[in-house]
Enzyme design. Structure first.
Site, short mmCIF file in Angstrom:
data_model
loop_
_atom_site.label_atom_id
_atom_site.label_comp_id
_atom_site.label_asym_id
_atom_site.label_seq_id
_atom_site.Cartn_x
_atom_site.Cartn_y
_atom_site.Cartn_z
N GLU A 1 -29.87 -72.11 -7.96
CA GLU A 1 -30.76 -72.51 -9.04
C GLU A 1 -30.19 -71.97 -10.36
O GLU A 1 -29.94 -70.77 -10.48
CB GLU A 1 -32.16 -71.95 -8.80
CG GLU A 1 -32.85 -72.59 -7.60
CD GLU A 1 -34.17 -71.93 -7.25
OE1 GLU A 1 -35.10 -72.66 -6.88
OE2 GLU A 1 -34.26 -70.68 -7.32
N ASN B 1 -38.84 -71.05 -4.32
CA ASN B 1 -39.89 -70.10 -3.96
C ASN B 1 -41.24 -70.44 -4.58
O ASN B 1 -42.28 -70.11 -4.01
CB ASN B 1 -39.45 -68.69 -4.32
CG ASN B 1 -38.31 -68.23 -3.44
OD1 ASN B 1 -38.34 -68.39 -2.24
ND2 ASN B 1 -37.27 -67.67 -4.05
N HIS C 1 -29.48 -68.14 -9.47
CA HIS C 1 -30.15 -67.65 -8.26
C HIS C 1 -29.50 -68.25 -7.03
O HIS C 1 -29.72 -69.41 -6.70
CB HIS C 1 -31.64 -68.01 -8.30
CG HIS C 1 -32.39 -67.54 -7.10
ND1 HIS C 1 -33.45 -68.22 -6.56
CD2 HIS C 1 -32.22 -66.43 -6.31
CE1 HIS C 1 -33.90 -67.57 -5.49
NE2 HIS C 1 -33.16 -66.49 -5.32
N SER D 1 -34.61 -63.29 -8.19
CA SER D 1 -35.41 -64.34 -7.58
C SER D 1 -36.87 -64.22 -7.97
O SER D 1 -37.70 -65.00 -7.51
CB SER D 1 -35.28 -64.27 -6.05
OG SER D 1 -35.65 -62.97 -5.59
#
Length: 352
Positions: free
Chosen positions: A203, A241, A191, A170
């Site tokens: 992802e 993120n 991810h 990540s």
């Protein structure tokens, strides 16, 4: 239960702040010219999945792969870790199928049969050689580039040439791991989010070297295990993120400047933007040390990116041991997982 937003970044650890050698590696990778390594044609169908690392994320990925009908080779570094991973998978499957039977969605016999079928798909090993004939190998080991690079160098020599590699990282560059593997055209990021069994998003990350056919096959596989796949280039934080963590920093800066109180910032994002919890509540829940680690790593590696900033008040809180939920005090006071009032005496407005 862990709030959904918190799950998206709760897997970060302080090791993810990349410094020293890893900083130099990342910067070198950013400046490199795209090139492709085509040493062998990639597999065109995924039947057998290798999962390296059976921790919080890895055991969930292995589990959903098995439930979706794939053969799974689950690998850990030692027998104790392997046994724990197996226990996690078995316990999770027992919980899932017991609930389905209790709700009448499956009969007791159907639940038992489906659980047994999923369990039978998984083979456990402490030997990397067990991955040799896998079509897709996913890695979810410690977030340390110094460990991942030699791991992928070894993996590339161990697994059949056509196999696809994927990292569940990540925080780290997919590109540097792809180059280390010796098969950059057959390397992607996958991810997942915590808990893997419940969170729908994955992802799917491409580099400049990723073969488009490999990327599409990984998207198809993601869909086959019940996830919604979104595409992203190899950029810091990927999509979720990259958007979420800087917003936490901005919320902290709002309070740092005295523009609004902790309670009013969180209330605004809850009732104005429809978020299930405010950003300062979320930062506390995840851990202020973790939030600092992520932001500092980005600032160190990408000093020219204006979106990456570390609030001075965040540094001070972490230095004082005020880490949020885990320490009992951050922006709020905490009793275990229960959030109490704001830590600031002047802040008397609290999100419900």
């Amino acid at each position: 239960p862990s709030p959904t937003l918190a799950r998206t970044i709760s897997v970060y650890t302080p090791a993810m702040a990349m410094r020293g050698t890893s900083m130099a590696i990342n910067r070198a990778m950013l400046m490199r010219q795209p090139h492709r390594l085509f040493s062998a044609p990639a597999v065109t169908e995924i039947k057998k999945v290798g999962m390296v690392g059976l921790g919080l994320m890895g055991h969930g990925i292995a589990q959903i792969s098995a439930q979706s009908g794939y053969e799974v080779v689950a690998v850990e570094t030692n027998q104790a870790a392997l046994d724990l991973g197996q226990k996690r998978i078995e316990g999770s499957l027992e919980k899932i199928y017991s609930k389905l039977a209790a709700k009448g969605k499956l009969t007791e016999d159907e639940a038992a049969a489906q659980k047994s079928d999923a369990l039978s798909k998984v083979v456990y090993s402490t030997e990397m050689e067990a991955l040799a004939d896998c079509d897709l190998v996913i890695e979810a080991i410690i977030e340390d580039v110094g460990i991942k690079l030699p791991f992928y160098e070894n993996l590339g020599k161990t697994v059949k040439p056509g196999a696809i590699f994927a990292s569940n990282t990540s925080s780290l560059s997919i590109g540097i791991m792809a180059e280390a593997s010796g098969r950059a055209d057959r390397f992607v990021g996958l991810h997942f989010f915590n808990p893997v069994q419940l969170m729908k998003l994955t992802e799917v990350i491409r580099t400049d070297d990723t073969d488009p056919k490999v990327f599409e096959l990984c998207h198809e596989w993601t869909k086959s295990v019940g996830k919604v796949g979104v595409s992203c280039a190899d950029t810091p934080g990927f999509i979720v993120n990259r958007l979420l963590v800087p917003s936490l920093a901005q919320a902290i800066l709002f309070v740092e400047r005295g523009d609004a109180t902790v309670g009013d910032v969180d209330l605004s994002m809850q009732f104005g933007a429809g978020h299930p919890m405010g950003p300062l509540h979320l930062a506390d829940y995840v851990g202020l040390d973790t939030t600092l680690s992520i932001l500092q790593g980005w600032v160190d590696n990408f000093p020219d990116e204006p979106a990456f900033i570390v609030p001075e008040s965040l540094k001070a809180m972490v230095a004082a041991g005020h880490l949020g939920r885990k320490s009992g005090q951050g922006f709020y006071h905490w009793e275990g997982d229960k959030r109490l009032g704001p830590a600031s005496e002047s802040d008397d407005k609290v999100a419900a």
